[in-house]
Motif scaffolding. Structure first.
Motif, mmCIF file in Angstrom:
data_model
loop_
_atom_site.group_PDB
_atom_site.id
_atom_site.type_symbol
_atom_site.label_atom_id
_atom_site.label_comp_id
_atom_site.label_asym_id
_atom_site.label_seq_id
_atom_site.Cartn_x
_atom_site.Cartn_y
_atom_site.Cartn_z
ATOM 1 N N LEU A 249 0.824 -1.211 0.000
ATOM 2 C CA LEU A 249 0.000 0.000 0.000
ATOM 3 C C LEU A 249 0.858 1.260 0.000
ATOM 4 O O LEU A 249 0.528 2.252 -0.668
ATOM 5 N N PHE A 253 0.761 4.134 -2.873
ATOM 6 C CA PHE A 253 0.444 5.513 -2.494
ATOM 7 C C PHE A 253 1.447 6.486 -3.113
ATOM 8 O O PHE A 253 1.072 7.533 -3.658
ATOM 9 N N GLN A 256 0.854 6.711 -6.908
ATOM 10 C CA GLN A 256 -0.330 7.491 -7.234
ATOM 11 C C GLN A 256 -0.055 8.988 -7.074
ATOM 12 O O GLN A 256 -0.417 9.810 -7.928
ATOM 13 N N LYS A 257 0.622 9.340 -5.997
ATOM 14 C CA LYS A 257 0.912 10.749 -5.738
ATOM 15 C C LYS A 257 1.963 11.301 -6.698
ATOM 16 O O LYS A 257 1.848 12.427 -7.184
#
Length: 435
Positions: A249, A253, A256-257
């Motif tokens: 995860l 994250f 994605q950022k």
């Protein structure tokens, strides 16, 4: 210490038999993981580098490795003796703790195998297979075996004298393989086209399958290190699952950022990063600590894999960014999150233990990383001088599958009047069509 045969516990033995098989499965899993990450022209070579490590390390381990790693200390905590060379003096009734010594030796062998195989990812696409055959047994004896004795062997200086903690292999497996991979990157130099050509994974489903097998085997790796079917094994098992999840995860994250897209390669890499970091600490931290360890590894390693482009070392499959960095994170965070409930004594900074344990972890990390890097660099340079470690430019352009193994991973059927595809396509055409 050899105890009476009556001390064998059948439950512990059954669990360690299963755990040993799980850890051995990790090397074929690694082969698929690495094989999917390379380009189509080097798939078989990547698989072969992992599979041949099984054979090479096994022979070395049985001949002298086990005795030097786990025999009685013979040199001030640095190396064991040769009393059990060739497994001498060990039989069905020999016992290590509550399990047969031969089983304990085989369990530890599977760790040595995958550690050597891990290094291959750092030099994918460009290493001579013959040089790899020489490197693996020499490296196992000169690097892996001594570090293992320091950490787990009787009288080893890191655990017995320094007091640093490592439950399942952050030091001898993760940091050693990562530092050694970095050394070989520098010996061989970057791949042709590094930082210029796209070198994307050719088969992401294969990568995900390999990652799944690694995660499955990791339960044997970590929970098996309890050497018994007990509560500590259960805690290590849960911590392994938890850290793998938060590692996955955390990496997604960041993707994605940073990039706007969570990727399958990121998911696989993040899970592995979390599993790497929890390896040394799964027997020292609580479940909450494991979640934090995995998350920290997933986030930090997702950035660390790009350092090679800034620092100009070609770590082909991110051995340095995941295994060295992740191993350091997991080993150091023992000094922060270790709980007396898990360790039976030592406590980390957040649980009232002060800086003492963290300082011990730092010393162990620096010593192991420096030793592994220096000795591996020396071995690599020597092999390169004697027989050459780097494949020729023509071999690298054409692909090691064809030039070394005379096979192609993706030839389907034949062309024309029974002519094999590989023989009906010119070298120039092959070069142009490589993924």
């Amino acid at each position: 210490m050899i105890l009476a045969a009556a001390q064998i516990d059948t439950g512990d033995t059954a669990w360690l038999l299963a755990a040993t098989a799980l850890v051995l499965l990790m090397t074929p899993g690694l082969a698929l993981f690495y094989g999917g990450m390379v380009r189509t022209k080097s798939v078989l070579n990547m698989l072969m580098m992992s599979f041949v490590s099984i054979a090479l390390v096994t022979v070395v381990w049985l001949a002298a490795g086990y005795s030097l790693a786990f025999g009685d200390d013979a040199f001030g905590g640095l190396i064991g003796g040769l009393d059990h060379a060739g497994m001498a003096g060990l039989g069905p009734d020999s016992v290590q703790g509550t399990v047969p010594t031969l089983l304990f030796a085989t369990f530890q062998l599977t760790f040595a195998i995958i550690t050597a195989a891990l290094i291959s990812g750092a030099i994918a696409d460009r290493a001579k297979f013959g040089a790899w055959l020489v490197f693996v047994p020499v490296w196992a004896l000169l690097v892996y075996v001594p570090v293992t004795h320091w950490v787990w062997g009787p009288g080893g200086w890191i655990m017995d004298k320094l007091g640093a903690l490592d439950f399942a292999g952050g030091l001898p497996v993760e940091i050693t393989s990562g530092a050694s991979g970095l050394a070989l990157c520098l010996v061989l130099g970057p791949r042709l086209g590094f930082k210029k050509d796209a070198m994307r994974p050719h088969n992401l489903p294969m990568v995900m399958l390999g990652a799944g097998l690694l995660w499955f085997g990791w339960f044997g790796f970590n929970a098996g290190s309890a050497l018994g079917a007990n509560g500590l094994a259960a805690a290590a098992f849960l911590n392994t699952l938890a850290a793998g999840c938060t590692g996955l995860l955390g990496w997604l994250f960041v993707e994605q950022k940073r990039d706007g897209h969570p990727t399958t390669l990121g998911a696989a890499s993040g899970a592995v990063a979390g599993l790497v970091a929890i390896t040394p600490s799964c027997g020292s931290v609580s479940m909450v600590g494991a979640l934090v360890v995995g998350l920290a590894a997933g986030v930090v390693c997702s950035y660390a894999v790009s350092w090679k482009f800034k620092l100009n070392y070609d770590d082909s499959l991110d051995v340095v960014g995941v295994h060295l960095v992740g191993g350091i994170i997991g080993t150091l965070l023992i000094g922060v999150f270790a709980t007396e409930t898990m360790t039976g004594g030592a406590e980390g900074l957040l649980y009232g233990g002060g800086l003492g344990q963290l300082g011990k972890q730092v010393v162990a990390v620096v010593a192991v990383a420096a030793y592994a890097f220096a000795v591996t660099y020396g071995i690599g340079k020597l092999i390169d001088k004697v027989m050459g470690f780097r494949a020729s430019e023509d071999e690298e352009y054409t692909g090691l599958d064809l030039t070394v193994h005379a096979e192609s991973a993706y030839d389907h059927g034949v062309l024309g009047h029974g002519a094999p595809v590989s023989s009906s396509v010119s070298t120039a055409q092959k070069v142009k069509t490589q993924a």
